[in-house]
Design an enzyme around this catalytic site. Structure first.
Site, PDB file in Angstrom:
ATOM      1  N   VAL A  12      96.165  94.709  62.214  1.00 29.63           N
ATOM      2  CA  VAL A  12      95.793  95.072  60.844  1.00 29.63           C
ATOM      3  C   VAL A  12      94.928  94.012  60.161  1.00 29.63           C
ATOM      4  CG1 VAL A  12      97.885  96.457  60.593  1.00 29.63           C
ATOM      5  CG2 VAL A  12      97.892  94.082  59.821  1.00 29.63           C
ATOM      6  N   SER A  13      94.535  92.969  60.871  1.00 25.52           N
ATOM      7  CA  SER A  13      93.783  91.873  60.268  1.00 25.52           C
ATOM      8  C   SER A  13      92.330  92.268  59.999  1.00 25.52           C
ATOM      9  CB  SER A  13      93.796  90.649  61.190  1.00 25.52           C
ATOM     10  OG  SER A  13      92.822  89.702  60.786  1.00 25.52           O
ATOM     11  N   PRO A  14      91.856  92.118  58.756  1.00 28.17           N
ATOM     12  CA  PRO A  14      90.445  92.398  58.497  1.00 28.17           C
ATOM     13  C   PRO A  14      89.532  91.402  59.182  1.00 28.17           C
ATOM     14  CG  PRO A  14      91.440  91.356  56.570  1.00 28.17           C
ATOM     15  CD  PRO A  14      92.552  91.651  57.539  1.00 28.17           C
TER      16      PRO A  14
END
Length: 200
Positions: A12-14
């Site tokens: 989920v890391s941008p």
């Protein structure tokens, strides 16, 4: 001899999303082997001094949004700094990526990881939804059987093992690229990763 890169990231890391395509391209160009290692940073932050986004100081949260837009514009990668489905549970997607890696290898797993990031940050889809994950598998041209494999104990155990491995190595942020024990934290360190790959 081509390098091997351990790729630790949060689904989920941008920042992993912003660096993913560049990382994949540079490792392919270098003939490097990538070991795909999604991990649970919810387990790593408490022992590494990190904080979940909601617990960070307001000024840090505000600057994060500025930086996300800045890098999105600079790299030409579409990104909603505050997407409709975030925070979101990324564990099911991580299990699916690991099941894909086990069944089909790192290239397929990397492709799916990129699709997960795009789904969250560009398309504003809920990757915690089983139907969304099934759609991503179909869009990638992967077998639907991977969805069942992702629900098996092997994927969950691998996720737990990789999280412990990352913690023991000193990984504290996402993404982290490790080459011969040397850590490179953040997509803004990819220039250094590339130099390291070219050095052999």
């Amino acid at each position: 001899m081509p390098a091997t890169v351990d790729y630790y990231f949060a689904t989920v890391s941008p920042w992993a999303y912003l660096g993913h395509a560049r990382f994949v391209a540079m490792t392919r160009a270098a003939g490097a082997t990538v070991r795909v290692k999604p991990v649970d940073y919810g387990e790593i932050f408490p022992v590494s001094g990190g904080l979940p986004l909601a617990k960070r100081a307001p000024q840090r949260q505000a600057y994060r949004l500025v930086e996300l837009k800045r890098f999105s514009d600079f790299l030409g990668i579409p990104l909603h700094p505050q997407p409709a489905f975030f925070p979101v549970n990324g564990n099911p997607a991580a299990h699916l990526i690991l099941a894909t890696d086990a069944a089909l290898g790192s290239a397929a797993a990397l492709d799916l990881a990129g699709r997960v990031g795009t789904a969250i940050w560009a398309q504003q889809r809920n990757v915690a939804d089983a139907e969304v994950l099934a759609a991503l598998v179909a869009e990638a041209g992967l077998p639907a059987s991977l969805l069942d494999a992702a629900g098996l104990e092997a994927a969950a155990t691998r996720y737990t093992t990789l999280t412990a491995e990352a913690r023991d190595l000193g990984v504290f942020g996402a993404p982290t690229y490790v080459i011969d024990g040397e850590l490179f934290w953040g997509q803004d360190r990819l220039d250094f990763v590339q130099r390291r790959l070219q050095a052999g």
